[in-house]
Structures are given as C-alpha cells and as structure tokens.
Design an enzyme around this catalytic site. Structure first.
Site, mmCIF file in Angstrom:
data_model
loop_
_atom_site.group_PDB
_atom_site.id
_atom_site.type_symbol
_atom_site.label_atom_id
_atom_site.label_comp_id
_atom_site.label_asym_id
_atom_site.label_seq_id
_atom_site.Cartn_x
_atom_site.Cartn_y
_atom_site.Cartn_z
ATOM 1 N N LYS A 13 0.854 -1.396 -0.052
ATOM 2 C CA LYS A 13 -0.125 -0.069 -0.064
ATOM 3 C C LYS A 13 0.777 1.363 -0.118
ATOM 4 O O LYS A 13 0.521 2.274 -0.888
ATOM 5 C CB LYS A 13 -1.001 0.141 1.356
ATOM 6 C CG LYS A 13 -2.012 -1.171 1.457
ATOM 7 C CD LYS A 13 -2.997 -0.740 2.513
ATOM 8 C CE LYS A 13 -2.292 -0.841 3.776
ATOM 9 N NZ LYS A 13 -1.767 -2.228 4.368
ATOM 10 N N ARG A 88 -9.499 1.360 9.386
ATOM 11 C CA ARG A 88 -9.079 0.002 9.738
ATOM 12 C C ARG A 88 -10.002 -0.685 10.612
ATOM 13 O O ARG A 88 -9.538 -1.841 11.024
ATOM 14 C CB ARG A 88 -7.653 0.302 10.346
ATOM 15 C CG ARG A 88 -6.845 -0.606 9.746
ATOM 16 C CD ARG A 88 -5.285 -0.284 10.671
ATOM 17 N NE ARG A 88 -4.141 -0.993 10.353
ATOM 18 C CZ ARG A 88 -3.038 -0.336 9.914
ATOM 19 N NH1 ARG A 88 -3.067 0.948 9.265
ATOM 20 N NH2 ARG A 88 -1.843 -0.890 9.935
ATOM 21 N N ARG A 127 11.712 -6.930 4.316
ATOM 22 C CA ARG A 127 11.755 -5.382 3.438
ATOM 23 C C ARG A 127 12.779 -4.671 4.452
ATOM 24 O O ARG A 127 13.244 -3.499 3.790
ATOM 25 C CB ARG A 127 10.382 -4.812 3.465
ATOM 26 C CG ARG A 127 9.888 -4.282 4.962
ATOM 27 C CD ARG A 127 8.299 -3.784 4.490
ATOM 28 N NE ARG A 127 7.547 -3.548 5.736
ATOM 29 C CZ ARG A 127 6.387 -3.217 5.936
ATOM 30 N NH1 ARG A 127 5.683 -3.058 4.743
ATOM 31 N NH2 ARG A 127 5.524 -3.227 7.017
ATOM 32 N N ARG A 131 11.869 -1.399 10.851
ATOM 33 C CA ARG A 131 10.531 -1.065 11.715
ATOM 34 C C ARG A 131 10.677 -1.941 12.874
ATOM 35 O O ARG A 131 10.528 -3.348 12.784
ATOM 36 C CB ARG A 131 9.345 -1.088 10.950
ATOM 37 C CG ARG A 131 9.074 -0.094 10.337
ATOM 38 C CD ARG A 131 7.835 -0.091 9.274
ATOM 39 N NE ARG A 131 6.481 -0.644 10.097
ATOM 40 C CZ ARG A 131 5.270 -0.642 9.546
ATOM 41 N NH1 ARG A 131 5.175 -0.124 8.365
ATOM 42 N NH2 ARG A 131 4.230 -1.004 10.017
ATOM 43 N N ARG A 142 0.230 -8.769 13.575
ATOM 44 C CA ARG A 142 -0.573 -7.728 12.668
ATOM 45 C C ARG A 142 -1.481 -8.284 11.747
ATOM 46 O O ARG A 142 -2.552 -7.718 11.272
ATOM 47 C CB ARG A 142 0.262 -6.945 12.161
ATOM 48 C CG ARG A 142 0.823 -5.679 12.964
ATOM 49 C CD ARG A 142 2.244 -5.034 12.661
ATOM 50 N NE ARG A 142 2.483 -4.628 11.124
ATOM 51 C CZ ARG A 142 3.695 -4.777 10.683
ATOM 52 N NH1 ARG A 142 4.487 -5.370 11.124
ATOM 53 N NH2 ARG A 142 3.942 -4.188 9.745
HETATM 54 P P1 AMP Z 1 0.880 0.736 9.077
HETATM 55 O O1 AMP Z 1 2.035 1.684 8.702
HETATM 56 O O2 AMP Z 1 -0.378 1.270 8.285
HETATM 57 O O3 AMP Z 1 1.204 -0.519 9.010
HETATM 58 O O4 AMP Z 1 0.565 1.054 10.642
HETATM 59 C C1 AMP Z 1 1.357 0.796 11.638
HETATM 60 C C2 AMP Z 1 0.761 0.735 12.917
HETATM 61 O O5 AMP Z 1 0.289 2.080 13.324
HETATM 62 C C3 AMP Z 1 -0.499 -0.277 13.192
HETATM 63 O O6 AMP Z 1 0.111 -1.456 13.311
HETATM 64 C C4 AMP Z 1 -1.219 0.339 14.115
HETATM 65 O O7 AMP Z 1 -0.586 -0.011 15.666
HETATM 66 C C5 AMP Z 1 -1.212 1.654 13.982
HETATM 67 N N1 AMP Z 1 -2.262 2.307 13.104
HETATM 68 C C6 AMP Z 1 -2.098 2.903 11.689
HETATM 69 N N2 AMP Z 1 -3.197 3.243 11.227
HETATM 70 C C7 AMP Z 1 -4.152 3.013 12.083
HETATM 71 C C8 AMP Z 1 -5.692 3.129 12.410
HETATM 72 N N3 AMP Z 1 -6.254 3.570 11.082
HETATM 73 N N4 AMP Z 1 -6.198 2.451 13.316
HETATM 74 C C9 AMP Z 1 -5.464 1.993 14.348
HETATM 75 N N5 AMP Z 1 -4.110 1.821 14.545
HETATM 76 C C10 AMP Z 1 -3.634 2.336 13.504
#
Ligand code: AMP
Length: 184
Positions: A13, A88, A127, A131, A142
């Site tokens: 994404k 989400r 990757r 992180r 996740r």
């Molecule tokens: P991402 O980079 O989108 O994978 O997000 C990394 C982490 O940020 C996720 O595993 C959540 O802990 C938090 N996070 C990001 N976006 C959201 C969201 N819309 N709702 C809740 N937690 C979020």
C-alpha cells in the site's frame, strides 16, 4: 477523488500510494506514517501510541478518527486524497462516512490489494526497513488483527458497491497499472 487503498500489512500500500499520489496529483495520508513521525519526535501522541505500534495492535478509534478529521480539514485535501491505513475498523469507516456526508461528499474508490499470506510474511520480513514491529511474531499479530478487525471494513464498503480487488502480486509497475485502470 477520494480513494481508500486497502490491504493487509505487506501488500504494498505504502509504495503504491506514493506512486498514485504523483500520478493523480493527490495528497496521500498514511496514519501509520503519522504515528511513526510522532514517535520519532517524542510528542505526547507519540508517547501515547509507541507501545501500541510496537505490539502490532491498533490505536484506539477515537484517537485515530480525531487525527484524521483534523488532517482532512486542511486546505491541501480539498480536491481529494488517498487514504492508506485508514479506516482500519468498522467504527473508523462509519466515522469517515459520517464526516464526508456532513461535507456533502463520499468515498469514490475502495481498492484492495490482494496478496497470499505466505508472500506477505516473506515480504515484510525481508523489507528490512528496521521497523520495530517487523519481527515474525509481530507480523503474525498484525495479520491476525487485519483479519479480525480490519477486513470487515471491506464488507462495509462492499455494501456501498465500492470495492475493487486488485491483484497485488507482480512488479511494482504492473500493480500500479492495475490500480490506475481501476480508478480511470
Ligand atoms: P501501518 O504503517 O499502516 O502498517 O501502521 C502501523 C501501525 O500503526 C499499526 O500496526 C497500528 O498500530 C497503527 N495504526 C495505523 N493506522 C491505524 C488505524 N487507522 N487505526 C488504528 N491503528 C493504526
């Protein structure tokens, strides 16, 4: 155009959102990037969400919705945007719909990148972005969170007839071409 780019962690994404942003001249909002920025700069929000991100769990809906609504109120989003990582959960999707409807608008496209689970795990672990939430155990967590809390968001937009499934396996440019075809 208001576009939601959806899919499990590791589906690509972030990579595709950056390319779509350039091609469609639309700003890209990644809630994950916003949280990582706050953690890096040790803001109050960053301190609040650090452990949650490290565990792979979700930040609470009220915190995320407030953040996104504040962001979307800015002038630069007036012609549309690409949402990556939000909504989400179903309550987040409902809050977004309500916010847009108050402003006389709605989501135009919901694109989900589909990638087989083994491929996702392989991609995330290789990757190498360093992180904190990219260990095997956290990646599996996740993915579980995705299936339990995030996937229902797709059913929510399915009811609105907005969902388009995009094959997320291939080269970056192949996948990008599929995404563009879906919105043009
Ligand atoms: P991402 O980079 O989108 O994978 O997000 C990394 C982490 O940020 C996720 O595993 C959540 O802990 C938090 N996070 C990001 N976006 C959201 C969201 N819309 N709702 C809740 N937690 C979020």
């Amino acid at each position: 155009m208001k576009l939601i780019l959806f899919g499990p962690p590791g589906a690509g994404k972030g990579t595709q959102a950056v390319k779509l942003q350039e091609e469609l001249h639309l700003p890209h909002i990644s809630t994950g990037d916003i949280f990582r920025y706050h953690i890096k700069h040790e803001t109050d929000l960053g301190k609040k969400v650090k452990a949650i991100l490290a565990s792979g769990e979700l930040v609470s809906d009220d915190v995320v919705v407030e953040l996104v609504v504040n962001e979307l109120g800015q002038e630069k989003y007036k012609n549309g945007y690409i949402l990556d990582g939000f909504p989400r959960t179903v309550p987040q999707a409902e809050a977004l719909d309500a916010y847009l409807s108050e402003h006389g608008t709605s989501v135009d496209h919901f694109l989900i990148l589909t990638v087989p689970e083994e491929e996702l795990i392989k991609r995330i672990l290789s990757r190498g972005q360093g992180r904190e939430d990219d260990t095997e155990e956290m990646v599996k967590n996740r993915l579980n969170v995705y299936h339990e809390e995030t996937k229902p968001v797709m059913d929510h937009y399915q009811k609105q007839g907005l969902v388009k499934e995009i094959d997320g396996v291939g080269t970056i440019d192949e996948i990008f071409g599929r995404l563009l075809d879906a919105v043009r």
